[in-house]
Write a protein that holds these residues in place. Structure first.
Motif, PDB file in Angstrom:
ATOM      1  N   VAL A  23       0.832  -1.199   0.000  1.00 36.82           N
ATOM      2  CA  VAL A  23       0.000   0.000   0.000  1.00 36.82           C
ATOM      3  C   VAL A  23       0.863   1.244   0.000  1.00 36.82           C
ATOM      4  N   VAL A  24       1.877   1.246   0.867  1.00 32.54           N
ATOM      5  CA  VAL A  24       2.768   2.396   0.936  1.00 32.54           C
ATOM      6  C   VAL A  24       3.431   2.638  -0.411  1.00 32.54           C
ATOM      7  N   ILE A  25       4.005   1.587  -0.989  1.00 34.88           N
ATOM      8  CA  ILE A  25       4.729   1.741  -2.261  1.00 34.88           C
ATOM      9  C   ILE A  25       3.774   2.203  -3.360  1.00 34.88           C
ATOM     10  N   THR A  26       2.596   1.569  -3.421  1.00 34.10           N
ATOM     11  CA  THR A  26       1.639   1.920  -4.474  1.00 34.10           C
ATOM     12  C   THR A  26       1.185   3.363  -4.370  1.00 34.10           C
ATOM     13  N   LEU A  27       0.836   3.783  -3.148  1.00 36.62           N
ATOM     14  CA  LEU A  27       0.384   5.164  -2.962  1.00 36.62           C
ATOM     15  C   LEU A  27       1.468   6.149  -3.323  1.00 36.62           C
ATOM     16  N   VAL A  28       2.668   5.885  -2.868  1.00 33.23           N
ATOM     17  CA  VAL A  28       3.755   6.810  -3.152  1.00 33.23           C
ATOM     18  C   VAL A  28       4.042   6.878  -4.636  1.00 33.23           C
ATOM     19  N   ILE A  29       4.188   5.710  -5.270  1.00 36.77           N
ATOM     20  CA  ILE A  29       4.538   5.699  -6.691  1.00 36.77           C
ATOM     21  C   ILE A  29       3.414   6.305  -7.525  1.00 36.77           C
ATOM     22  N   SER A  30       2.153   5.974  -7.194  1.00 37.99           N
ATOM     23  CA  SER A  30       1.037   6.502  -7.982  1.00 37.99           C
ATOM     24  C   SER A  30       0.949   8.007  -7.913  1.00 37.99           C
ATOM     25  N   ASN A 239      25.751  13.789  -2.025  1.00 37.35           N
ATOM     26  CA  ASN A 239      26.614  12.727  -1.501  1.00 37.35           C
ATOM     27  C   ASN A 239      27.517  12.244  -2.626  1.00 37.35           C
ATOM     28  N   LEU A 240      28.821  12.336  -2.414  1.00 37.27           N
ATOM     29  CA  LEU A 240      29.786  12.038  -3.481  1.00 37.27           C
ATOM     30  C   LEU A 240      29.989  10.556  -3.733  1.00 37.27           C
ATOM     31  N   SER A 241      29.530   9.693  -2.840  1.00 36.87           N
ATOM     32  CA  SER A 241      29.895   8.272  -2.956  1.00 36.87           C
ATOM     33  C   SER A 241      28.717   7.315  -3.003  1.00 36.87           C
ATOM     34  N   GLU A 242      27.484   7.793  -2.870  1.00 38.62           N
ATOM     35  CA  GLU A 242      26.371   6.862  -2.750  1.00 38.62           C
ATOM     36  C   GLU A 242      25.151   7.368  -3.494  1.00 38.62           C
ATOM     37  N   PHE A 243      24.529   6.457  -4.278  1.00 40.02           N
ATOM     38  CA  PHE A 243      23.245   6.787  -4.890  1.00 40.02           C
ATOM     39  C   PHE A 243      22.171   6.754  -3.805  1.00 40.02           C
ATOM     40  N   GLN A 244      21.326   7.767  -3.795  1.00 39.74           N
ATOM     41  CA  GLN A 244      20.234   7.843  -2.831  1.00 39.74           C
ATOM     42  C   GLN A 244      18.977   8.313  -3.546  1.00 39.74           C
ATOM     43  N   SER A 245      17.837   7.813  -3.102  1.00 43.57           N
ATOM     44  CA  SER A 245      16.574   8.288  -3.653  1.00 43.57           C
ATOM     45  C   SER A 245      15.472   8.072  -2.627  1.00 43.57           C
ATOM     46  N   THR A 246      14.647   9.080  -2.430  1.00 43.64           N
ATOM     47  CA  THR A 246      13.507   8.987  -1.531  1.00 43.64           C
ATOM     48  C   THR A 246      12.291   9.603  -2.195  1.00 43.64           C
ATOM     49  N   VAL A 247      11.122   9.120  -1.794  1.00 42.90           N
ATOM     50  CA  VAL A 247       9.873   9.706  -2.261  1.00 42.90           C
ATOM     51  C   VAL A 247       8.942   9.858  -1.073  1.00 42.90           C
ATOM     52  N   GLN A 248       8.055  10.821  -1.165  1.00 43.94           N
ATOM     53  CA  GLN A 248       7.060  11.052  -0.128  1.00 43.94           C
ATOM     54  C   GLN A 248       5.744  11.436  -0.779  1.00 43.94           C
ATOM     55  N   SER A 249       4.659  10.923  -0.235  1.00 40.33           N
ATOM     56  CA  SER A 249       3.339  11.325  -0.680  1.00 40.33           C
ATOM     57  C   SER A 249       2.474  11.546   0.550  1.00 40.33           C
ATOM     58  N   VAL A 250       1.924  12.746   0.653  1.00 34.86           N
ATOM     59  CA  VAL A 250       1.036  13.089   1.752  1.00 34.86           C
ATOM     60  C   VAL A 250      -0.348  13.302   1.159  1.00 34.86           C
ATOM     61  N   HIS A 261      -3.077  16.799  -1.860  1.00 33.32           N
ATOM     62  CA  HIS A 261      -1.968  15.880  -2.113  1.00 33.32           C
ATOM     63  C   HIS A 261      -0.671  16.659  -2.243  1.00 33.32           C
ATOM     64  N   LYS A 262       0.365  16.088  -1.663  1.00 35.87           N
ATOM     65  CA  LYS A 262       1.707  16.657  -1.755  1.00 35.87           C
ATOM     66  C   LYS A 262       2.667  15.524  -2.040  1.00 35.87           C
ATOM     67  N   ASP A 263       3.421  15.646  -3.128  1.00 37.48           N
ATOM     68  CA  ASP A 263       4.305  14.583  -3.578  1.00 37.48           C
ATOM     69  C   ASP A 263       5.701  15.122  -3.801  1.00 37.48           C
ATOM     70  N   SER A 264       6.686  14.435  -3.248  1.00 37.67           N
ATOM     71  CA  SER A 264       8.072  14.911  -3.309  1.00 37.67           C
ATOM     72  C   SER A 264       9.006  13.777  -3.701  1.00 37.67           C
TER      73      SER A 264
END
Length: 865
Positions: A23-30, A239-250, A261-264
Motif C-alpha cells: 500500500v505504501v509503495i503503491t500510494l507513493v509511486i502513484s 553525496n559524493l559516494s552513494e546513490f540515494q533516492s527517496t519519495v514522499q506522498s502526503v 496531495h503533496k508529492d516529493s
C-alpha cells in the motif's frame, strides 16, 4: 482469548505487513510518478507475490470516486494498516516487553555563527530542527514550524505570503523586514512596498538538513533586516559516494474542503566517485480550499445609522454563483545542487532553486456574517501568483588555518494579486461615489447609474544580486574567528492598477466632479537598495571555562525611491499625478556585539549578550493635505509643515540577553532559557491617514521577554517537549502616532507556546511504532480595523487567542519505508489570524479575517530506494 489472538496474529503477521508495504509503495509511486524520471519508475525485480499484493492495493486505492470519499478511503486504509502492523508485531512478541530505559538526547550541529558548533555550546537563543524531525512531526511549511517556536509570530495569506516576526519586533512599518531569511547562503528579501507586507517565500521543506531559528538581533553576521532574528533553511548537500533516492506522498482531506496531495522526490547521483555528485529535489503540493466565494444578485445595500455602518443581509440575498474552495492553491518547487570536489581542500557547489505557486483567492472570510465565505456583488476572483528563481555558487577552499568561502547568489521574483472592493466603493461612508459626496440617493450596484464593479491588479517584481566573501578559522585553539565582506543590490517595483467601468458614478478628487476615466488609482513605485558591509567576530577562551566573543559590522547603504500615483482617486485627481520625485538616502552604521559565556560543566553553560540590529530608512508617496478627508487626517496626526513626511529614518535596536543551556539527569533532560530586554529606537511605524499607508518614525519601543525550550526523555519510548515565549512591549510613537491603543504594536502575541508528547516503540527487530500529540498556543494579538466611520485612521482591535491540536501515529520499517496517519487541527478551530479590512479599500460595515486550514486528516507515506 489472549492465546487465540496471539495465534491469529502470528499466522497473519507476514501477509499484513507485506500488504501494508505494498500500500505504501503503491500510494507513493502513484502520486509521485508524474514527476519521477522514467528510469526511477522502473522498480527492481520482485517475487510474483509482491506484484499480486501490489495489484490488490492498486485496485483498492485507485478509483474514480469523488475527492472527499477518496481522501477518506486513503486515511482509513492507512489507519488500518498502521493498526494491523502494530497489532500483529506486538502479538508476535512472545516474552513480556521490558520497560526501556531513557537515553541521552542527541545534539544538533548548527552554523549560526558561520562556523560549526552544537546547539548546547552555541551561546545564543536558537531553535534548530533537523530534516528527520521535520518529517517525524509532519511539519509541512515554515509557517507551521513558526507556530510552535517561542518568540516567533507571523501573519500569512497563503503560500509565499508569510511575514515573520520575532521577539515583538513587527515589520508592519518600513520597507524592510525585521527578520532575516536565508536559503543556505542566499539572503531572500520580501517586496519593499507590497500591500500584504514584507512577505518571504514559504519554500518546501523536503530534503532539508535542518532549519535554524536564531532569536535576537543578528546584525553583526547577517546584516540589515535581522533586528529580531534570522531564519536559515539549510539543504542537504550532494553525496559524493552513494546513490540515494527517496519519495514522499502526503494524502489528506480537509473538512469543508476536498482532497489534498503533496508529492516529493529526491535523487542523489554520484557522477564521479568521491569527486562529482548531483542532487535533485522536486515537489508538487495541492491544497483544496475551504473558503466559499459567493456572488449575490441583487446585492443588498449597507444600512445602519449612519448608513454604511451595518452590512446588508448578504446571507439571505439570492445566490447568482457560488465557488466552493475559492482559496485552493497549487505549488511546484525544484532544486538542483551540484558538488564538485576536485581536491581534498577545494569544493565548488552551484545550485538552482525554483518555486511557483498559484492561489485562487486569499484564505479569509467576511467577519459579517462570520461563516467561511466571502460575498461579492460581482463575479470577480482574487487570484495570487508567485514565482521565484534563485541561482547560487559557493566556492570553499580549506587552508591550513582557515577556510575561505565565496557565496554568490542572484534571484528574481514576481508576485501578482487581484484585489476587489466593489462593495466598499458603494458604501456611502467611504465618500467615493459622486452621489455620496453630495447627499444624493444611492443608485445601488447595477445599471448605468450604479457604482458597478471595481478591482485592482497589484504586481510586485523584485530581484537581488549578493556576494559574500568570508574567512573562518579552523582548528581547536583558544581563538576562533570569522571575517568577511558583503555586497547586495536589491530592486523592487510596486505597481497597482485600479479600475471602475462605471466611472461616471464616482467623484474625481481633483475636480470634485464626476470622474472621466475608469482609472481610479494607478501607482508606479520603484525601490533600489545597495548595501556594502565588512564584518568580523572573534571568540577567545580566557580560561577553559570562560569565553568572550566580540564582533562588529560596518554597513553602508544607498537607497533610491520614487512614487507616482494617478487616477481620479489619487490625491490630486486624474488630471494631476501625485509624484514624489527621486528620494535618495545614504547612511553608514556600526553594529557591535559582545558575548560572555561561562561553561560550568559539559552540561551547563550561562551567557550574557549585548547585540545590535538595524534597518535602512526609506521614502513615502505624496498625499494631499486638504479636502474633507485628507484635511481631517492631516490635522488629526498633528503635522504643521504643510505636507506629509517624504521620508523616514533608519531604526536600530540594542538588545541585552541573559541565557543558560543545561542538560540534566544523564542528559535525558535539556532546558535552554533566556531573558531579554530590547531598546528599539526611531521605530518605523505604518500609519493609515485616510486609510492609505504612510511610514513614519516613532520614538521607541521597550520590549521585555523570556523564552524557554525544554526536551525530556521520559523513558519507555516517551519524549516530552515544551517551548514557550512571553513578552511585554511599550510603544512611544511620538507626537504623530494616533492609532489606538496608543502604546501597542500590531501582530505580536505576548504569550505563545507549544507542548508535545511523542512515543517510539520497537516492534520486533525491524519495525518501530511512533506517535505524537502536539498542541500549539498563540495569545491575543492586535490587528488593524477601520470600524469607526468618523475616524481618519484605523484602530487596533484584539484578535482572540487560539490553540491548534495535531496528532500522528505510524509505523516505520528500518529506514526503508514509513506510513503515518495524522489529523491536523483535531478540534477544528477557525482561528482569526489577521484582519485584512478589505483588500484595497477598508469600510466600517465588515472586515475580512484571515484564517487557518480546518480539520485535515490523512496519511504520510515515505519510501527510500
Amino acid at each position: 482469548m489472549a492465546i487465540f489472538v496471539d495465534s491469529i496474529s502470528k499466522s497473519l503477521r507476514a501477509e499484513r505487513i507485506n500488504f501494508c508495504e505494498s500500500v505504501v509503495i503503491t500510494l507513493v509511486i502513484s502520486q509521485v510518478a508524474p514527476i519521477t524520471p522514467r528510469y526511477l519508475q522502473q522498480m527492481p525485480a520482485a517475487p510474483e507475490s509482491w506484484w499480486i499484493r501490489n495489484r490488490a492495493a492498486h485496485v483498492l486505492l485507485n478509483n474514480d470516486e469523488p475527492n472527499r470519499r477518496r481522501a477518506t478511503k486513503i486515511f482509513t486504509v492507512a489507519l488500518l494498516c498502521v493498526a494491523e502492523v502494530v497489532f500483529a508485531i506486538r502479538a508476535h512478541a512472545e516474552s513480556p516487553a521490558l520497560v526501556e530505559p531513557s537515553s541521552p538526547i542527541d545534539e544538533i550541529v548548527v552554523t549560526a555563527q558561520k562556523r560549526a558548533s552544537s546547539i548546547q555550546t552555541t551561546p545564543i537563543s536558537i531553535t534548530a530542527v533537523t530534516g528527520e524531525d521535520l518529517q517525524a512531526r509532519g511539519v509541512a511549511s515554515l509557517a507551521a514550524l513558526a507556530e510552535g517556536t517561542p518568540g516567533v509570530s507571523l501573519k500569512t495569506e497563503g503560500p509565499s505570503q508569510t511575514e515573520i516576526e520575532m521577539r515583538g519586533m513587527t515589520s508592519s512599518g518600513g520597507n524592510s523586514a525585521t527578520v532575516g531569511f536565508y536559503l543556505d547562503d542566499i539572503p531572500l528579501v520580501g517586496p519593499a512596498n507590497a500591500q500584504n507586507g514584507h512577505v518571504v517565500i514559504d519554500p518546501d521543506l523536503y530534503d532539508l538538513s535542518r532549519i535554524e531559528i536564531l532569536r535576537g538581533p543578528q546584525g553583526t553576521l547577517f546584516g540589515s533586516g535581522s533586528m529580531g532574528g534570522t531564519v536559515r533553511l539549510i539543504t542537504n548537500q550532494p553525496n559524493l559516494s552513494e546513490f540515494q533516492s527517496t519519495v514522499q506522498s502526503v494524502l489528506s482531506g480537509t473538512d469543508g474542503g476536498g482532497f489534498n496531495h503533496k508529492d516529493s522526490l529526491m535523487a542523489n547521483f554520484p557522477l564521479i566517485d568521491h569527486t562529482l555528485a548531483l542532487r535533485l529535489v522536486g515537489t508538487e503540493d495541492h491544497t483544496s480550499g475551504w473558503i466559499d466565494r459567493i456572488v449575490a444578485n441583487p446585492f443588498p445595500l449597507a444600512g445602519g445609522d449612519p448608513v454604511g455602518t451595518v452590512r446588508g443581509a448578504v446571507q439571505s440575498a439570492p445566490v447568482e454563483k457560488q465557488y466552493p474552495g475559492s482559496n485552493a492553491y497549487q505549488t511546484y518547487a525544484a532544486r538542483a545542487t551540484l558538488l564538485w570536489k576536485p581536491t581534498e581542500n577545494l569544493s565548488v557547489t552551484p545550485s538552482f532553486f525554483h518555486t511557483t505557486s498559484t492561489q485562487n483567492g486569499i484564505s479569509a472570510y467576511d467577519s459579517d456574517p462570520g461563516t467561511l465565505a466571502h460575498y461579492q456583488p460581482f463575479d470577480i476572483a482574487e487570484p495570487l501568483t508567485d514565482s521565484l528563481t534563485a541561482y547560487s555558487l559557493n566556492v570553499n577552499y580549506s587552508f591550513a588555518a582557515f577556510d575561505l568561502t565565496s557565496s554568490t547568489a542572484r534571484w528574481t521574483r514576481n508576485s501578482t494579486q487581484v484585489e476587489e472592493a466593489s462593495e466598499a466603493f458603494n458604501n456611502p461612508l467611504e465618500g467615493i461615489t459622486y452621489n455620496s459626496n453630495y447627499g444624493l440617493p444611492n443608485h445601488g450596484y447595477y445599471g448605468p447609474n450604479g457604482s458597478g464593479p471595481e478591482h485592482g491588479i497589484e504586481d510586485d517584481p523584485s530581484h537581488q544580486f549578493s556576494e559574500e566573501l568570508r574567512l573562518a578559522s579552523t582548528g581547536s585553539g583558544r581563538a576562533s574567528w570569522v571575517a568577511g565582506l558583503y555586497y547586495s543590490d536589491f530592486y523592487s517595483l510596486w505597481t497597482f492598477n485600479g479600475t471602475t467601468p462605471n466611472f461616471s458614478s464616482y467623484m474625481d478628487l481633483g475636480t470634485l466632479a464626476p470622474a472621466t476615466t475608469p482609472k481610479w488609482f494607478d501607482s508606479y513605485s520603484p525601490t533600489t537598495l545597495k548595501q556594502y558591509a565588512g564584518f568580523g567576530d572573534v571568540t577567545y577562551a580566557l580560561t577553559d571555562a570562560l569565553k568572550v566573543d566580540v564582533g562588529a559590522r560596518v554597513n553602508h547603504y544607498d537607497y533610491r525611491f520614487s512614487s507616482c500615483i494617478s487616477g481620479y482617486g489619487s490625491g490630486n485627481g486624474a488630471a494631476t499625478p501625485s509624484c514624489s520625485g527621486l528620494i535618495a538616502l545614504s547612511s553608514t552604521s556600526f553594529n557591535p556585539k559582545f558575548n560572555l559565556a561561562y561553561t560550568f560543566s559539559p552540561d551547563l553553560m550561562a551567557y550574557a549578550t549585548v547585540s545590535t540590529g538595524f534597518r535602512p530608512g526609506g521614502g513615502n508617496a505624496v498625499y494631499p493635505t486638504t479636502g474633507a478627508a485628507w484635511g481631517g487626517a492631516f490635522q488629526q496626526q498633528g503635522y504643521t509643515s504643510g505636507k506629509w513626511p517624504t521620508k523616514y529614518e533608519p531604526d536600530r535596536v540594542l538588545s541585552y540577553e541573559l541565557g543558560e543551556k543545561a542538560r540534566m539527569l544523564d542528559r535525558r533532560l535539556t532546558v535552554n532559557a533566556s531573558i531579554y530586554y530590547e531598546d528599539w529606537r526611531h521605530v518605523q511605524l505604518e500609519a493609515y491617514p485616510n486609510d492609505w499607508a504612510l511610514n513614519i518614525n516613532g520614538n521607541y519601543v521597550h520590549i521585555y521577554g523570556a523564552d524557554i525550550d525544554a526536551l525530556a526523555d521520559l523513558g519507555a519510548g516517551f519524549q516530552f517537549e515544551f517551548a514557550a515565549g512571553y513578552l511585554y512591549q511599550y510603544l512611544d510613537g511620538g507626537p504623530h502616532w494616533v492609532i489606538q491603543p496608543i502604546h501597542k504594536m500590531p501582530d505580536v502575541a505576548p504569550v505563545s507556546g507549544t507542548a508535545a508528547l511523542s512515543y517510539s516503540k520497537p516492534l520486533g527487530s525491524s519495525y518501530t511504532f511512533t506517535a505524537r500529540l502536539e498542541n500549539s498556543y498563540t495569545g491575543p494579538r492586535y490587528s488593524i480595523f477601520f470600524s469607526n466611520p468618523f475616524e481618519f485612521t484605523g484602530t487596533y482591535r484584539q484578535l482572540p487567542a487560539y490553540d491548534l491540536l495535531n496528532v500522528r501515529a505510524g509505523v516505520k520499517f528500518h529506514d526503508k519505508w514509513s506510513a503515518t496517519a495524522f489529523v491536523n487541527n483535531l478540534t477544528n478551530k477557525h482561528a482569526q489570524l489577521e484582519s485584512m479590512f478589505t483588500e484595497n479599500e477598508p469600510q466600517p460595515s465588515f472586515t475580512r479575517i484571515e484564517t487557518n486550514q480546518p480539520l485535515t486528516g490523512g496519511v504520510d507515506l515515505n519510501y527510500r530506494f
